[in-house]
Scaffold this motif. Structure first.
Motif, PDB file in Angstrom:
ATOM      1  N   LEU A  55      -7.862   3.158  -1.275  1.00 18.32           N
ATOM      2  CA  LEU A  55      -6.988   2.362  -2.130  1.00 18.32           C
ATOM      3  C   LEU A  55      -7.590   1.030  -2.556  1.00 18.32           C
ATOM      4  CD1 LEU A  55      -3.608   2.961  -0.241  1.00 18.32           C
ATOM      5  CD2 LEU A  55      -4.440   4.130  -2.294  1.00 18.32           C
ATOM      6  N   ARG A  93      -1.826   8.092   5.349  1.00 19.35           N
ATOM      7  CA  ARG A  93      -1.892   6.669   4.992  1.00 19.35           C
ATOM      8  C   ARG A  93      -0.923   5.879   5.873  1.00 19.35           C
ATOM      9  NH1 ARG A  93      -1.137   7.326  -1.545  1.00 19.35           N
ATOM     10  NH2 ARG A  93      -3.294   7.814  -2.125  1.00 19.35           N
ATOM     11  N   LEU A 152       0.830  -1.196   0.000  1.00 20.11           N
ATOM     12  CA  LEU A 152       0.000   0.000   0.000  1.00 20.11           C
ATOM     13  C   LEU A 152       0.870   1.254   0.000  1.00 20.11           C
ATOM     14  CD1 LEU A 152      -2.601  -0.993   2.757  1.00 20.11           C
ATOM     15  CD2 LEU A 152      -2.882  -1.155   0.273  1.00 20.11           C
TER      16      LEU A 152
END
Length: 447
Positions: free
Chosen positions: A366, A319, A312
């Protein structure tokens, strides 16, 4: 002397009494190795269960791991002791060539074959990078190889790769660094990083293979190791903290005599127990800094991710997680996702709720194409001292504390960062040292 006489003589010699303090993977490996070498082992673990920082916990009716511990083909000693206690590695792991893909399917995939050729083919075929970016990584890796994967002791990973394009740093170097060293690339040791790259990617066919656990951590080693040790005559005590170790003719563990003692507990506990014997070693072990890891568990009913593990995009602002694991594809509960935040100190400072909310937002951003239901938070599991901070020129303590008193753990001086394989290798070395040193020691002089 024939074989039967030799066996009889060995049977008449009292077994060496070895104490192992700590029941994590290092302690279990030390106990297994020492027992296999003929020692009578007593293992002491102060927690109510074995496994240390790689264990399973029960929460809300689910058995969850306190972290997602990726293994690779280069973990030869860890895999050896697992086979030793009867673990079926084919059932225990999903083994694939290295695959570091994001939710869009872009990323690095290493094909089979010779390691160097596989790396070159994987980089050249990497989706999502321009040809210039791919060639830049190959040129850098060639330079590392030509220099023997060495660099100045004081160099950071950030300094090592600063000439690489941002896409290569963000898409490969940073995730690899934080996964292997649990330290951000801007402050992580380039020397240790290069050693990991060399041994994982270029040391032999299959060394870079991903081994994703299909079993809970407790079933990978702690439970089968306990069964093996008990069958082999070892003594294992959980919920038992060792208060004091001292030398009085023999080594005394809370007043009980042993020929050798292996400190396979945390560096902080080892420092406390070793201080009366070796103050300098204790100070060195006690001075280590640490990095946390947070695992955020969510449930997304009906969701199956494109891969069991995805990389990711992450940052320290919005994030948190660098990886997500789909436990439904790894023998676990369908729809159970584990988001891993390595080097998590900035997020711990913000608190549990902020970390949870940011990870939920990251998942929705995402993974929105793959989520079949809104993600529901289950729990955050935090290891505040997951690993030592693997910074340049780190002064790590040696395994030797005093004759017959030896330390084992992922923090012991060596070429690797804080990994399960590093812990296991140090433990095996400690057990062999404890047994061989006692066998070769001259008899004590009469008093």
């Amino acid at each position: 002397m024939d074989r039967h006489e030799d066996e009889l003589e060995r049977a008449l010699v009292p077994a060496l009494q070895v104490a192992v303090v700590g029941g994590g993977w290092a302690g279990l490996a030390a106990a297994l190795e020492a027992t296999s070498l003929g020692a009578q082992v007593n293992l002491f673990e102060m927690a109510p269960q074995l496994g240390g920082r790689a264990r399973s916990v029960q929460t809300d009716g689910l058995v969850l791991d306190n972290g997602q511990h990726i293994m690779i083909g280069a973990y030869v000693e860890t895999l050896r002791i697992m086979r030793m206690v009867g673990v079926d590695l084919k059932q225990a792991f999903l083994r694939t060539p290295l695959r570091l893909l994001d939710a869009s399917g872009d990323g690095l995939v290493l094909p089979g074959g010779h390691p160097m050729l596989a790396f070159a083919r994987g980089v050249l075929g990497r989706r999502g990078w321009t040809l210039r970016e791919r060639l830049a990584l190959l040129q850098a890796a060639t330079g590392w190889m030509l220099r023997g994967f060495s660099c100045p002791d004081g160099m950071t990973v950030g300094e090592l790769v600063r000439s690489l394009p941002a896409a290569v740093q963000d898409g490969l170097i940073d995730p690899l660094c934080v996964a292997a060293l649990n330290t951000p690339s801007r402050s992580a040791s380039a020397k240790v990083f290069l050693r990991v790259i060399r041994d994982a990617l270029f040391s032999g066919q299959g060394s870079a293979d991903l081994l994703l656990p299909r079993l809970r951590l407790g079933d990978l080693l702690p439970s089968p190791a306990l069964d093996w040790l008990m069958r082999s005559g070892a003594t294992v005590q959980v919920g038992r903290r060792v208060e004091r170790i001292e030398r009085s003719g023999t080594w005394q563990v809370d007043g009980r005599a042993f020929d050798a003692v292996i400190l396979a507990c945390s560096a902080a506990e080892a420092s406390r127990l070793a201080a009366p014997t070796n103050e300098a070693w204790a100070a060195q072990a006690g001075a280590l800094g640490y990095e946390p890891i947070v695992t955020v568990y969510m449930r997304c009913d009906g969701t199956v991710l494109p891969e069991p593990m995805l990389v990711l995009p992450s940052d320290e602002e919005t994030r948190p997680a660098q990886f997500v694991f789909d436990h439904g594809q790894l023998g676990g509960s369908p729809g159970l996702l584990a988001f891993v935040i390595s080097g998590a100190a900035p997020w711990l400072e913000r608190g549990t709720d902020a970390t949870r909310d940011a990870t939920l937002a990251q998942a929705k951003e995402l993974l929105h194409r793959h989520l079949k239901a809104p993600p529901v938070h289950i729990r955050n599991l935090t290891e505040k001292r997951a690993t030592f901070r693997c910074v340049p020129e780190l002064d790590r303590p040696a395994g030797h504390i005093a004759p017959g008193l030896i330390a084992a753990g992922d923090y012991i001086a060596g070429p690797y960062p804080a990994t399960i394989e590093g812990a296991v290798r140090s433990a095996i070395a400690a057990a062999r040292q404890a047994v061989s040193a006692e066998r070769m020691a001259p008899p004590a002089a009469p008093q």
